[in-house]
Design an enzyme around this catalytic site. Structure first.
Site, PDB file in Angstrom:
ATOM      1  N   ASP A 142       0.459  -8.559  -0.311  1.00  0.00           N
ATOM      2  CA  ASP A 142      -0.262  -7.639  -1.391  1.00  0.00           C
ATOM      3  C   ASP A 142      -1.056  -6.575  -0.824  1.00  0.00           C
ATOM      4  OD1 ASP A 142       0.899  -9.325  -3.184  1.00  0.00           O
ATOM      5  OD2 ASP A 142      -1.051 -10.145  -3.734  1.00  0.00           O
ATOM      6  N   CYS A 143      -0.841  -5.350  -1.091  1.00  0.00           N
ATOM      7  CA  CYS A 143      -1.425  -4.198  -0.650  1.00  0.00           C
ATOM      8  C   CYS A 143      -2.863  -4.069  -0.729  1.00  0.00           C
ATOM      9  CB  CYS A 143      -0.712  -3.103  -1.200  1.00  0.00           C
ATOM     10  SG  CYS A 143      -1.348  -1.351  -0.640  1.00  0.00           S
ATOM     11  N   ASP A 164      12.569   1.258   1.665  1.00  0.00           N
ATOM     12  CA  ASP A 164      13.960   1.671   2.186  1.00  0.00           C
ATOM     13  C   ASP A 164      14.033   1.759   3.735  1.00  0.00           C
ATOM     14  OD1 ASP A 164      12.966   4.579   2.815  1.00  0.00           O
ATOM     15  OD2 ASP A 164      12.442   4.271   0.780  1.00  0.00           O
ATOM     16  N   TYR A 221      16.861  14.308  -5.608  1.00  0.00           N
ATOM     17  CA  TYR A 221      16.298  14.481  -6.811  1.00  0.00           C
ATOM     18  C   TYR A 221      16.620  15.769  -7.620  1.00  0.00           C
ATOM     19  CZ  TYR A 221      12.831  11.510  -4.672  1.00  0.00           C
ATOM     20  OH  TYR A 221      12.090  10.371  -4.030  1.00  0.00           O
ATOM     21  N   GLN A 249      11.167  -6.054 -11.168  1.00  0.00           N
ATOM     22  CA  GLN A 249      11.957  -4.466 -11.370  1.00  0.00           C
ATOM     23  C   GLN A 249      13.490  -4.720 -11.262  1.00  0.00           C
ATOM     24  OE1 GLN A 249      10.648  -1.832  -8.356  1.00  0.00           O
ATOM     25  NE2 GLN A 249      10.509  -3.622  -6.925  1.00  0.00           N
ATOM     26  N   GLU A 255      15.344  18.539  -7.702  1.00  0.00           N
ATOM     27  CA  GLU A 255      14.351  19.305  -8.120  1.00  0.00           C
ATOM     28  C   GLU A 255      13.306  19.498  -6.837  1.00  0.00           C
ATOM     29  OE1 GLU A 255      12.017  17.039 -11.108  1.00  0.00           O
ATOM     30  OE2 GLU A 255      12.823  15.009 -10.230  1.00  0.00           O
ATOM     31  N   TYR A 303      12.736  14.774   2.501  1.00  0.00           N
ATOM     32  CA  TYR A 303      11.826  13.739   1.686  1.00  0.00           C
ATOM     33  C   TYR A 303      10.861  13.018   3.015  1.00  0.00           C
ATOM     34  CZ  TYR A 303       9.153  10.170  -0.712  1.00  0.00           C
ATOM     35  OH  TYR A 303       8.393   9.223  -1.529  1.00  0.00           O
ATOM     36  N   ASP A 325       3.640   5.664   0.849  1.00  0.00           N
ATOM     37  CA  ASP A 325       4.875   5.891  -0.094  1.00  0.00           C
ATOM     38  C   ASP A 325       4.844   4.935  -1.187  1.00  0.00           C
ATOM     39  OD1 ASP A 325       7.431   7.366  -0.591  1.00  0.00           O
ATOM     40  OD2 ASP A 325       8.342   5.845   0.709  1.00  0.00           O
ATOM     41  N   GLU A 385       4.829  -3.454   3.138  1.00  0.00           N
ATOM     42  CA  GLU A 385       5.903  -3.088   2.188  1.00  0.00           C
ATOM     43  C   GLU A 385       5.635  -3.811   0.859  1.00  0.00           C
ATOM     44  OE1 GLU A 385       8.711  -3.074  -0.569  1.00  0.00           O
ATOM     45  OE2 GLU A 385       7.949  -1.377   0.843  1.00  0.00           O
TER      46      GLU A 385
END
Length: 370
Positions: free
Chosen positions: A262-263, A198, A358, A145, A360, A174, A283, A217
């Site tokens: 890996d999750c 984060d 955001y 990414q 919103e 948040y 999250d 993470e």
């Protein structure tokens, strides 16, 4: 060099007199030394382009259904006073020419296109937002990414992954919402955090003195498999310290451990071992914005994570996650239907919170076993 794009719109009660409107504006364009080219619209109103000094380019359109639009592009270094004078003159003249037929006049601030700093990011429901971003603090292209941390004058540093605003230093609402909005007692409890690169959730959870926090993470997935993106942690550790404090300086602390793994395999291992948690905070990703077939793999991934998470949740435990923008009613409804198709029966509540960066309202879910 960036380009500034100005717009001026006149919404009318009915069609304008093309010839009279254009004739009334000609003196302004002549004063600006702008050369006109008229285009054939095949009976759909009037369309002309104008080229002027310093590379200025304009489009005047008198639509046949009662709308007059003017677009002006100029280079960032152009004389802004001259540009304002041109727009002011056009607006004043059009108000005179169209007097009595005007329903609304709209002149928007300039859109800055192609600048070194990208100020424009869409909301989840596809609306257009301009941020007060003035600096690119961090930018990396990982194998999975694009990672950006940009500085906003209002919101502090903002983490953006693949063009999606994730979290800003201003966004404590948040973090509080996805942890239960202060209604839960974390002291002495075991907590599992999925995602959260984060460091914001981890930082706030540590303050509540839990027995142990395990954070897996993960920041990106292809198909149904999650991939590690250490570059997110690295960027946030250095540039999002108002959010993460010092918890990302080490992957292991007195009451927490960050597993960069890996999750899905980690969750499956916990299920096999019979390991359970008082709180699971997911999250990893928001609810997909669409229910279209091309999003099917994302929905399947979401269901997989939900099923595995509920299996490692203690009978009295709580599962917290974000939904999406409150306007995405179809996607949120689909998510709530999904909760009824899990391997274990669950109930849920939801809360709507305004997340500052955001711009919103955002939906958060609390889920528990029946």
């Amino acid at each position: 060099m960036a380009v500034r794009h100005y717009t001026l719109d006149f919404k009318l009660c009915g069609p304008a007199d093309h010839a009279a409107t254009v004739r009334g504006l000609q003196s302004i364009f002549q004063e600006q030394e702008m050369t006109e080219t008229v285009h054939d619209t095949e009976g759909h109103g009037y369309l002309a382009t104008f080229i002027g000094k310093n590379g200025r380019f304009a489009v005047l359109r008198v639509h046949s259904h009662g709308l007059v639009t003017f677009d002006l592009q100029c280079c960032e270094g152009d004389d802004l006073a001259q540009v304002d004078n041109l727009l002011n003159a056009l607006e004043k003249k059009l108000k005179t020419l169209l007097h009595g037929d005007i329903q609304r006049v709209k002149r928007l601030p300039a859109l800055r296109r192609g600048g070194d700093v990208d100020r424009y990011w869409p909301t989840a429901d596809g609306r257009f937002v301009e941020y007060d971003i003035d600096e690119v603090v961090y930018e990396k292209e990982s194998a999975y990414q694009n990672i950006k941390i940009l500085h906003s004058q209002q919101f502090g540093n903002i983490l953006i992954l693949n063009g999606d605003v994730n979290l800003a230093e201003s966004d404590l609402p948040y973090t509080h919402a996805i942890m239960g909005s202060g209604r839960e007692r974390y002291a002495g409890k075991e907590v599992l955090i999925l995602g959260g690169g984060d460091g914001g959730i981890l930082c706030e959870a540590v303050k509540l003195k839990p027995k142990m926090i395990t954070m897996v993470e993960i920041s990106f997935y292809t198909s149904i498999y999650m991939h590690i993106d250490q570059l997110v942690i690295d960027g946030c550790r250095k540039h999002m310290r108002k959010t993460c404090g010092n918890v990302l300086d080490n992957l292991k602390g007195d009451c927490y451990e960050v597993l960069v793994q890996d999750c899905v395999p980690v969750l499956k291992k916990f299920v096999e071992e019979g390991r359970t948690f008082d709180y699971v905070i997911n999250d990893l990703t928001a609810v997909p914005i669409s229910t279209a077939p091309e999003e099917e793999s994302t929905w399947e991934f979401l269901r997989l994570i939900l099923d595995l998470s509920i299996k490692v949740l203690r009978p009295s435990g709580k599962y917290f996650t974000q939904g999406n923008c409150v306007n995405l009613t179809e996607a949120l409804s689909e998510y709530e239907k999904l909760l009824g198709r899990l391997s274990c029966k669950v109930d849920f509540s939801k809360e709507v919170v305004c997340v500052p960066s955001y711009m919103e309202l955002w939906v958060f879910y609390t889920i528990w076993k029946k």
